[in-house]
Scaffold this motif. Structure first.
Motif, PDB file in Angstrom:
ATOM      1  N   VAL A 260      14.284   3.885   3.278  1.00  0.00           N
ATOM      2  CA  VAL A 260      13.232   2.453   3.357  1.00  0.00           C
ATOM      3  C   VAL A 260      13.976   2.493   4.586  1.00  0.00           C
ATOM      4  N   GLY A 261      14.948   1.885   4.651  1.00  0.00           N
ATOM      5  CA  GLY A 261      15.781   1.877   6.387  1.00  0.00           C
ATOM      6  C   GLY A 261      14.944   2.840   7.158  1.00  0.00           C
ATOM      7  N   LEU A 262      15.350   4.234   6.912  1.00  0.00           N
ATOM      8  CA  LEU A 262      14.707   5.682   8.226  1.00  0.00           C
ATOM      9  C   LEU A 262      13.430   4.732   8.610  1.00  0.00           C
ATOM     10  N   GLY A 263      12.282   4.224   7.914  1.00  0.00           N
ATOM     11  CA  GLY A 263      11.351   3.999   7.558  1.00  0.00           C
ATOM     12  C   GLY A 263      10.346   5.440   6.874  1.00  0.00           C
ATOM     13  N   LEU A 264      11.036   6.135   5.881  1.00  0.00           N
ATOM     14  CA  LEU A 264      10.361   7.518   5.620  1.00  0.00           C
ATOM     15  C   LEU A 264      10.103   6.595   4.275  1.00  0.00           C
ATOM     16  N   SER A 265      10.171   5.615   4.071  1.00  0.00           N
ATOM     17  CA  SER A 265       9.644   5.808   2.447  1.00  0.00           C
ATOM     18  C   SER A 265       8.451   4.405   2.460  1.00  0.00           C
ATOM     19  N   HIS A 266       7.582   4.315   1.156  1.00  0.00           N
ATOM     20  CA  HIS A 266       6.318   4.062   1.130  1.00  0.00           C
ATOM     21  C   HIS A 266       6.134   2.585   0.699  1.00  0.00           C
ATOM     22  N   GLY A 267       4.983   2.193   1.609  1.00  0.00           N
ATOM     23  CA  GLY A 267       4.282   0.950   1.527  1.00  0.00           C
ATOM     24  C   GLY A 267       5.087  -0.481   1.936  1.00  0.00           C
ATOM     25  N   ASP A 268       6.279  -0.155   2.740  1.00  0.00           N
ATOM     26  CA  ASP A 268       7.895  -1.294   3.240  1.00  0.00           C
ATOM     27  C   ASP A 268       6.571  -2.370   4.694  1.00  0.00           C
ATOM     28  N   VAL A 269       5.430  -1.936   4.954  1.00  0.00           N
ATOM     29  CA  VAL A 269       5.003  -3.162   5.817  1.00  0.00           C
ATOM     30  C   VAL A 269       3.546  -3.650   5.160  1.00  0.00           C
ATOM     31  N   HIS A 270       3.477  -4.722   4.885  1.00  0.00           N
ATOM     32  CA  HIS A 270       2.242  -5.271   4.445  1.00  0.00           C
ATOM     33  C   HIS A 270       1.614  -6.458   5.885  1.00  0.00           C
ATOM     34  N   ALA A 271       0.782  -6.375   6.086  1.00  0.00           N
ATOM     35  CA  ALA A 271       0.072  -7.092   6.602  1.00  0.00           C
ATOM     36  C   ALA A 271      -1.721  -7.313   7.090  1.00  0.00           C
ATOM     37  N   LYS A 272      -1.389  -8.687   6.572  1.00  0.00           N
ATOM     38  CA  LYS A 272      -3.631  -9.366   7.268  1.00  0.00           C
ATOM     39  C   LYS A 272      -3.842  -9.254   8.309  1.00  0.00           C
ATOM     40  N   VAL A 273      -4.518  -7.966   8.841  1.00  0.00           N
ATOM     41  CA  VAL A 273      -5.240  -7.046  10.162  1.00  0.00           C
ATOM     42  C   VAL A 273      -6.640  -8.098  10.684  1.00  0.00           C
ATOM     43  N   SER A 274      -6.980  -9.089  11.195  1.00  0.00           N
ATOM     44  CA  SER A 274      -8.397 -10.209  11.622  1.00  0.00           C
ATOM     45  C   SER A 274      -9.190  -9.578  12.354  1.00  0.00           C
ATOM     46  N   SER A 275     -10.055  -8.786  12.241  1.00  0.00           N
ATOM     47  CA  SER A 275     -11.589  -8.289  13.080  1.00  0.00           C
ATOM     48  C   SER A 275     -12.776  -9.488  12.364  1.00  0.00           C
ATOM     49  N   ALA A 276     -13.581  -8.077  12.790  1.00  0.00           N
ATOM     50  CA  ALA A 276     -14.872  -9.149  12.289  1.00  0.00           C
ATOM     51  C   ALA A 276     -14.335  -9.893  10.743  1.00  0.00           C
ATOM     52  N   GLY A 277     -13.548  -8.955   9.694  1.00  0.00           N
ATOM     53  CA  GLY A 277     -13.529  -9.078   8.178  1.00  0.00           C
ATOM     54  C   GLY A 277     -11.189  -9.440   8.841  1.00  0.00           C
ATOM     55  N   THR A 278     -11.049  -9.509   7.012  1.00  0.00           N
ATOM     56  CA  THR A 278      -9.917  -9.146   6.959  1.00  0.00           C
ATOM     57  C   THR A 278      -9.359  -7.850   6.036  1.00  0.00           C
ATOM     58  N   ARG A 279      -8.720  -6.942   6.493  1.00  0.00           N
ATOM     59  CA  ARG A 279      -8.469  -6.299   6.113  1.00  0.00           C
ATOM     60  C   ARG A 279      -6.899  -6.144   5.993  1.00  0.00           C
ATOM     61  N   ARG A 280      -5.859  -5.684   4.491  1.00  0.00           N
ATOM     62  CA  ARG A 280      -4.614  -5.716   4.089  1.00  0.00           C
ATOM     63  C   ARG A 280      -4.371  -4.281   4.114  1.00  0.00           C
ATOM     64  N   TRP A 281      -3.705  -3.725   4.815  1.00  0.00           N
ATOM     65  CA  TRP A 281      -3.026  -2.534   5.111  1.00  0.00           C
ATOM     66  C   TRP A 281      -1.761  -2.246   3.973  1.00  0.00           C
ATOM     67  N   THR A 282      -1.704  -1.327   3.700  1.00  0.00           N
ATOM     68  CA  THR A 282      -0.631  -0.970   2.608  1.00  0.00           C
ATOM     69  C   THR A 282       0.297  -0.130   2.761  1.00  0.00           C
ATOM     70  N   VAL A 283       0.298   0.626   4.446  1.00  0.00           N
ATOM     71  CA  VAL A 283       1.253   1.304   4.929  1.00  0.00           C
ATOM     72  C   VAL A 283       1.594   1.766   6.058  1.00  0.00           C
ATOM     73  N   ARG A 284       2.907   2.220   5.826  1.00  0.00           N
ATOM     74  CA  ARG A 284       3.850   1.991   6.709  1.00  0.00           C
ATOM     75  C   ARG A 284       3.835   2.117   8.397  1.00  0.00           C
ATOM     76  N   ALA A 285       3.540   1.253   9.831  1.00  0.00           N
ATOM     77  CA  ALA A 285       3.985   1.399  10.993  1.00  0.00           C
ATOM     78  C   ALA A 285       4.291   1.049  11.616  1.00  0.00           C
ATOM     79  N   SER A 286       4.903   2.210  13.110  1.00  0.00           N
ATOM     80  CA  SER A 286       5.623   1.746  13.644  1.00  0.00           C
ATOM     81  C   SER A 286       5.501   0.464  14.741  1.00  0.00           C
ATOM     82  N   ALA A 287       5.526   0.404  15.781  1.00  0.00           N
ATOM     83  CA  ALA A 287       5.509  -0.233  16.934  1.00  0.00           C
ATOM     84  C   ALA A 287       4.987   0.368  18.607  1.00  0.00           C
ATOM     85  N   ALA A 288       5.554   2.324  18.073  1.00  0.00           N
ATOM     86  CA  ALA A 288       6.136   2.742  18.981  1.00  0.00           C
ATOM     87  C   ALA A 288       4.412   3.723  18.968  1.00  0.00           C
TER      88      ALA A 288
END
Length: 348
Positions: A260-288
């Motif tokens: 989890v600390g290395l970012g190799l685990s699954h489902g560690d970031v959960h966010a709601k993204v707004s565009s035309a509608g709201t979509r919930r992400w359940t995959v890990r995302a990096s800012a790179a």
């Protein structure tokens, strides 16, 4: 063939516990280093689980060594004193040891429950039954420790009221772990299956198997099966598994924390993204941001992805991910009131 006695089983168990503790300390040090090097403040549940398990597992080993020293060196002139010593289950040292084990088990059960909850996108429906089992485990564990104080010296630990409560405790723990293990393993398999068309090579497929085994904590469940089996058949070998269980718990769950600390685990970031509608992400995302050489698969050619479509960038570079904390570079992505600005994020 010489039958295995309780003193021999206790001595063997402490020997194996010491060896496994050495392995655990190595993984724990790596765990601390990984958490310290994260780009953001580590999650409280990761730090709390790692530190509390280390303190309790260390105390468990210390009390086991002290009990072995008392059994085999304190009254050497008394015939068969080790057998007499280990038959006293109501001693404060044995009660303290059992309390440590119950606490270690409850913390590890709570951790794997939370991991299954996170991996499944923080769905309460997934966690309801395991949570009820956890509460039952806590109640039976407290009753187990209390019952130890009522046991008379020489009483058979395999046939009294204590035996029933211990078996119930192990059974609930096993049931909860099998349930959470299956949930985590199935979810990881679903995610990896979704991205497998865009990856290739035997190394990736081997890593898929390894990640499922490590993150699901299946090794812990197998050890529980072995311990329950030996206890059910009234075998002193149960004490070998019981003494070895604490560092094994530490090894299994510290390995998960490292992933989890290395970012190799699954489902560690959960966010709601707004565009035309709201979509919930359940995959890990990096800012790179991916470079021009990275190949991007948009949602149009990715097809249906678990929990909704995402933009996936596949590369061989390992990025450090953040478990539940957004960085300043992607705050606009995590704000429910901000318009979503397309960016390239890695989904692994």
């Amino acid at each position: 063939m010489v039958a295995l006695t309780v003193p021999a089983a206790e001595l063997t168990g402490v020997f194996l516990e010491s060896l496994l503790y050495g392995i655990y300390v190595t993984i724990f040090i790596q765990c601390v280093q990984v958490l310290r090097r994260r780009h953001a403040r580590p999650s409280d549940y990761l730090v709390g689980t790692a530190v509390s398990l280390f303190i309790l597992i260390t105390a468990h080993l210390v009390i086991d060594i002290i009990r072995n020293m008392d059994a085999f060196t304190s009254n050497m002139a008394t015939p068969k004193y080790p057998a007499t010593y280990y038959s006293d289950f109501s001693s404060w040292k044995n009660i303290f040891k059992s309390a440590l084990y119950v606490t270690i088990t409850i913390i590890s059960d709570a951790f794997i429950l939370y991991r299954s909850y996170v991996v499944w996108g923080r769905k309460y429906s997934v966690a309801i039954v395991p949570f009820l089992l956890l509460l039952s485990d806590i109640a039976i564990g407290i009753l187990w420790v209390y019952t130890l104080s009522l046991i008379l010296p020489g009483e058979n630990v395999f046939s009294d009221a204590l035996s029933t409560r211990v078996k119930i405790f192990y059974a609930i723990t096993l049931g909860m772990n099998v349930m959470c293990t299956s949930l985590i393993a199935f979810k990881i398999w679903m995610i990896q299956k979704a991205v497998s068309p865009y990856t290739k090579g035997d190394e990736y497929h081997l890593s898929r198997v390894a990640s499922i085994i490590v993150e699901s904590g299946s090794a812990y469940s197998l050890m529980l099966v072995a311990m329950i089996t030996t206890y059910t058949v009234d075998s002193p070998a149960m004490f070998i598994f019981l003494n070895s269980m604490s560092p094994i718990i530490g090894i299994v769950f510290s390995s998960v924390i490292v992933r989890v600390g290395l970012g190799l685990s699954h489902g560690d970031v959960h966010a709601k993204v707004s565009s035309a509608g709201t979509r919930r992400w359940t995959v890990r995302a990096s800012a790179a941001r991916p470079t021009a050489s990275d190949q991007i698969y948009s949602t149009s050619n990715l097809g249906t992805f678990p929990e909704g479509g995402v933009q996936v960038s596949l590369s061989q570079t390992v990025h450090t991910h953040i478990d539940g904390f957004a960085t300043t570079t992607d705050n606009d992505m995590y704000s429910a009131n901000t318009e979503y600005k397309p960016k390239a994020y890695h989904a692994v």
